[in-house]
Design a protein around this motif. Sequence first.
Motif, mmCIF file in Angstrom:
data_model
loop_
_atom_site.group_PDB
_atom_site.id
_atom_site.type_symbol
_atom_site.label_atom_id
_atom_site.label_comp_id
_atom_site.label_asym_id
_atom_site.label_seq_id
_atom_site.Cartn_x
_atom_site.Cartn_y
_atom_site.Cartn_z
ATOM 1 N N UNK A 28 25.536 -51.492 -22.279
ATOM 2 C CA UNK A 28 26.544 -51.126 -21.284
ATOM 3 C C UNK A 28 26.761 -52.177 -20.208
ATOM 4 N N UNK A 29 25.716 -52.865 -19.765
ATOM 5 C CA UNK A 29 25.858 -53.788 -18.649
ATOM 6 C C UNK A 29 26.743 -54.976 -18.973
ATOM 7 N N UNK A 30 26.856 -55.316 -20.250
ATOM 8 C CA UNK A 30 27.715 -56.453 -20.607
ATOM 9 C C UNK A 30 29.182 -56.160 -20.298
ATOM 10 N N UNK A 31 29.535 -54.890 -20.175
ATOM 11 C CA UNK A 31 30.907 -54.527 -19.807
ATOM 12 C C UNK A 31 31.186 -54.828 -18.331
ATOM 13 N N UNK A 32 30.132 -54.869 -17.524
ATOM 14 C CA UNK A 32 30.275 -55.071 -16.085
ATOM 15 C C UNK A 32 29.843 -56.458 -15.634
ATOM 16 N N UNK A 33 29.001 -57.100 -16.411
ATOM 17 C CA UNK A 33 28.502 -58.434 -16.097
ATOM 18 C C UNK A 33 28.726 -59.314 -17.324
ATOM 19 N N UNK A 34 29.737 -60.186 -17.291
ATOM 20 C CA UNK A 34 30.095 -60.958 -18.484
ATOM 21 C C UNK A 34 29.004 -61.898 -18.989
ATOM 22 N N UNK A 35 28.122 -62.339 -18.127
ATOM 23 C CA UNK A 35 27.058 -63.252 -18.537
ATOM 24 C C UNK A 35 25.713 -62.635 -18.179
ATOM 25 N N UNK A 36 24.732 -62.797 -19.054
ATOM 26 C CA UNK A 36 23.407 -62.244 -18.783
ATOM 27 C C UNK A 36 22.825 -62.765 -17.477
ATOM 28 N N UNK A 37 23.138 -63.997 -17.119
ATOM 29 C CA UNK A 37 22.613 -64.543 -15.865
ATOM 30 C C UNK A 37 23.171 -63.801 -14.657
ATOM 31 N N UNK A 38 24.377 -63.235 -14.766
ATOM 32 C CA UNK A 38 24.948 -62.488 -13.646
ATOM 33 C C UNK A 38 24.111 -61.245 -13.335
ATOM 34 N N UNK A 39 23.733 -60.504 -14.351
ATOM 35 C CA UNK A 39 22.901 -59.315 -14.125
ATOM 36 C C UNK A 39 21.478 -59.733 -13.772
ATOM 37 N N UNK A 40 20.988 -60.787 -14.383
ATOM 38 C CA UNK A 40 19.628 -61.251 -14.072
ATOM 39 C C UNK A 40 19.527 -61.668 -12.609
ATOM 40 N N UNK A 41 20.545 -62.325 -12.103
ATOM 41 C CA UNK A 41 20.534 -62.783 -10.716
ATOM 42 C C UNK A 41 20.438 -61.628 -9.720
ATOM 43 N N UNK A 42 20.937 -60.448 -10.098
ATOM 44 C CA UNK A 42 20.852 -59.308 -9.184
ATOM 45 C C UNK A 42 19.420 -58.820 -9.022
ATOM 46 N N UNK A 43 18.522 -59.246 -9.904
ATOM 47 C CA UNK A 43 17.114 -58.843 -9.826
ATOM 48 C C UNK A 43 16.272 -59.792 -8.978
ATOM 49 N N UNK A 44 16.753 -60.981 -8.703
ATOM 50 C CA UNK A 44 15.943 -61.985 -7.995
ATOM 51 C C UNK A 44 15.454 -61.521 -6.629
ATOM 52 N N UNK A 66 20.293 -49.968 -7.936
ATOM 53 C CA UNK A 66 20.638 -48.762 -8.694
ATOM 54 C C UNK A 66 22.032 -48.284 -8.312
ATOM 55 N N UNK A 67 22.324 -48.286 -7.030
ATOM 56 C CA UNK A 67 23.634 -47.803 -6.579
ATOM 57 C C UNK A 67 24.764 -48.733 -7.027
ATOM 58 N N UNK A 68 24.495 -50.025 -7.123
ATOM 59 C CA UNK A 68 25.504 -50.963 -7.636
ATOM 60 C C UNK A 68 25.926 -50.547 -9.041
ATOM 61 N N UNK A 69 24.942 -50.263 -9.890
ATOM 62 C CA UNK A 69 25.243 -49.878 -11.257
ATOM 63 C C UNK A 69 25.954 -48.533 -11.297
ATOM 64 N N UNK A 70 25.477 -47.573 -10.525
ATOM 65 C CA UNK A 70 26.128 -46.253 -10.509
ATOM 66 C C UNK A 70 27.569 -46.355 -10.038
ATOM 67 N N UNK A 71 27.814 -47.182 -9.019
ATOM 68 C CA UNK A 71 29.184 -47.362 -8.537
ATOM 69 C C UNK A 71 30.070 -47.960 -9.628
ATOM 70 N N UNK A 72 29.544 -48.925 -10.358
ATOM 71 C CA UNK A 72 30.311 -49.514 -11.455
ATOM 72 C C UNK A 72 30.607 -48.475 -12.528
ATOM 73 N N UNK A 73 29.618 -47.665 -12.874
ATOM 74 C CA UNK A 73 29.830 -46.592 -13.861
ATOM 75 C C UNK A 73 30.851 -45.592 -13.322
ATOM 76 N N UNK A 74 30.761 -45.285 -12.029
ATOM 77 C CA UNK A 74 31.679 -44.326 -11.421
ATOM 78 C C UNK A 74 33.113 -44.807 -11.447
ATOM 79 N N UNK A 75 33.332 -46.086 -11.179
ATOM 80 C CA UNK A 75 34.687 -46.656 -11.237
ATOM 81 C C UNK A 75 35.228 -46.519 -12.637
ATOM 82 N N UNK A 76 34.414 -46.843 -13.643
ATOM 83 C CA UNK A 76 34.832 -46.730 -15.032
ATOM 84 C C UNK A 76 35.148 -45.280 -15.373
#
Length: 81
Positions: A28-44, A66-76
């Motif tokens: 699912x996250x690939x739909x919101x973050x086009x590159x794996x590094x984009x989602x990985x960077x949010x964990x740093x 967690x809320x970033x992801x929920x907000x993205x799911x909510x928009x979708x």
Amino acid sequence: MQRSKSVGDVSCKRPAGITAALFFVVRTHKDYFPHLTDIADTHLPIIVALRTHDVENAARLIQEHIMLIWKLFGVDHKKSG
């Protein structure tokens, strides 16, 4: 053993050794973050807070993540509803 899963309109099999939660994130996250590094960077920032034993900051950053992801799911969800 592989289990069939349906994510959106795509049916796929979960590779052996991959947890259902990890499989969900990868699919699912690939739909919101086009590159794996984009989602990985949010964990740093979370990793830095954990490594420095900054408990309050780590808790806040994890909640924000967690809320970033929920907000993205909510928009979708709102778009499709």
